[in-house]
Motif scaffolding. Sequence first.
Motif, PDB file in Angstrom:
ATOM      1  N   ASN A  91       0.862  -1.198   0.000  1.00  0.00           N
ATOM      2  CA  ASN A  91       0.000   0.000   0.000  1.00  0.00           C
ATOM      3  C   ASN A  91       0.891   1.239   0.000  1.00  0.00           C
ATOM      4  N   THR A  92       0.258   2.421   0.092  1.00  0.00           N
ATOM      5  CA  THR A  92       1.045   3.662   0.023  1.00  0.00           C
ATOM      6  C   THR A  92       1.890   3.861   1.287  1.00  0.00           C
ATOM      7  N   SER A  93       1.490   3.290   2.411  1.00  0.00           N
ATOM      8  CA  SER A  93       2.337   3.401   3.612  1.00  0.00           C
ATOM      9  C   SER A  93       3.657   2.683   3.380  1.00  0.00           C
ATOM     10  N   ASP A  94       3.579   1.491   2.772  1.00  0.00           N
ATOM     11  CA  ASP A  94       4.817   0.774   2.443  1.00  0.00           C
ATOM     12  C   ASP A  94       5.673   1.631   1.506  1.00  0.00           C
ATOM     13  N   GLU A  98       9.419   2.940   2.082  1.00  0.00           N
ATOM     14  CA  GLU A  98      10.492   2.437   1.212  1.00  0.00           C
ATOM     15  C   GLU A  98      11.252   3.539   0.481  1.00  0.00           C
ATOM     16  N   PHE A  99      10.573   4.665   0.209  1.00  0.00           N
ATOM     17  CA  PHE A  99      11.187   5.741  -0.572  1.00  0.00           C
ATOM     18  C   PHE A  99      12.549   6.175  -0.043  1.00  0.00           C
ATOM     19  N   PRO A 100      12.628   6.664   1.221  1.00  0.00           N
ATOM     20  CA  PRO A 100      13.928   7.133   1.710  1.00  0.00           C
ATOM     21  C   PRO A 100      14.962   6.020   1.810  1.00  0.00           C
ATOM     22  N   ILE A 101      14.519   4.800   2.099  1.00  0.00           N
ATOM     23  CA  ILE A 101      15.480   3.687   2.200  1.00  0.00           C
ATOM     24  C   ILE A 101      16.082   3.430   0.818  1.00  0.00           C
ATOM     25  N   SER A 102      15.210   3.426  -0.177  1.00  0.00           N
ATOM     26  CA  SER A 102      15.671   3.173  -1.536  1.00  0.00           C
ATOM     27  C   SER A 102      16.614   4.290  -2.009  1.00  0.00           C
ATOM     28  N   HIS A 103      16.265   5.547  -1.679  1.00  0.00           N
ATOM     29  CA  HIS A 103      17.131   6.673  -2.047  1.00  0.00           C
ATOM     30  C   HIS A 103      18.491   6.562  -1.352  1.00  0.00           C
ATOM     31  N   ALA A 104      18.459   6.233  -0.069  1.00  0.00           N
ATOM     32  CA  ALA A 104      19.713   6.128   0.689  1.00  0.00           C
ATOM     33  C   ALA A 104      20.583   5.020   0.102  1.00  0.00           C
ATOM     34  N   ASN A 105      19.953   3.890  -0.195  1.00  0.00           N
ATOM     35  CA  ASN A 105      20.738   2.774  -0.756  1.00  0.00           C
ATOM     36  C   ASN A 105      21.345   3.165  -2.097  1.00  0.00           C
ATOM     37  N   ARG A 106      20.597   3.943  -2.858  1.00  0.00           N
ATOM     38  CA  ARG A 106      21.087   4.374  -4.169  1.00  0.00           C
ATOM     39  C   ARG A 106      22.292   5.310  -4.023  1.00  0.00           C
ATOM     40  N   ILE A 118       4.464  -5.209  -6.527  1.00  0.00           N
ATOM     41  CA  ILE A 118       3.196  -4.858  -5.893  1.00  0.00           C
ATOM     42  C   ILE A 118       2.548  -6.178  -5.458  1.00  0.00           C
ATOM     43  N   THR A 119       2.160  -6.219  -4.195  1.00  0.00           N
ATOM     44  CA  THR A 119       1.593  -7.440  -3.605  1.00  0.00           C
ATOM     45  C   THR A 119       0.381  -7.959  -4.360  1.00  0.00           C
ATOM     46  N   ASP A 120       0.310  -9.262  -4.459  1.00  0.00           N
ATOM     47  CA  ASP A 120      -0.894  -9.910  -4.969  1.00  0.00           C
ATOM     48  C   ASP A 120      -2.070  -9.462  -4.077  1.00  0.00           C
ATOM     49  N   PRO A 121      -3.207  -9.068  -4.691  1.00  0.00           N
ATOM     50  CA  PRO A 121      -4.311  -8.548  -3.867  1.00  0.00           C
ATOM     51  C   PRO A 121      -4.743  -9.504  -2.743  1.00  0.00           C
TER      52      PRO A 121
END
Length: 151
Positions: A91-94, A98-106, A118-121
């Motif tokens: 969902n959007t909370s995930d 994830e956004f800042p973690i992904s940016h930091a890792n990059r 994206i999770t299976d419904p």
Amino acid sequence: MKIAVFPGSFDPITKGHESIVNRACTLFDTIYIAIGINANKSNLFSLDKRTKFIEDTFKKNPKIKVVSYQELTVKLCQELGAKFILRGLRNTSDLNYEFPISHANRLLDPSIETVFFITDPGFSAINSSIVRDIYKHGGDIKAFIPDAVEL
Ligand code: ADP
């Protein structure tokens, strides 16, 4: 060889994690499921149990390996020769998490790509912390965890 690392707590592995890994097998030759050891998190299941649950889940899948780690995820990727980090989005909370973690890792290593599924419904409502609560209160968690896991 396309190698990915799927980092997480996996306390315990759920059908949601299992589904992400199975789907990601179409993209990668090897997926290291990497159990992060976090001294600040109190776990319900021991590292040994969490490892066994994952091994039992993927015992018929030679692409899957299980490791545990305490260092930076990108450092682990470098050591394992992995160019991809795998994560699931329910969902959007995930996504916000994830956004800042992904940016930091990059910033730490721009040669490593984070790949999101994206999770299976059918699995988007499954969450390890709810599974832990149900278990702690004596509820049956079979419906939430992979069929191969024996508690
Ligand atoms: P963390 O503590 O790093 O969030 P988790 O073990 O809870 O570790 O989750 C690891 C990864 O699995 C995360 O990318 C998370 O979004 C994903 N994930 C968790 N539950 C599900 C689910 N039901 N469906 C798909 N992905 C999931």
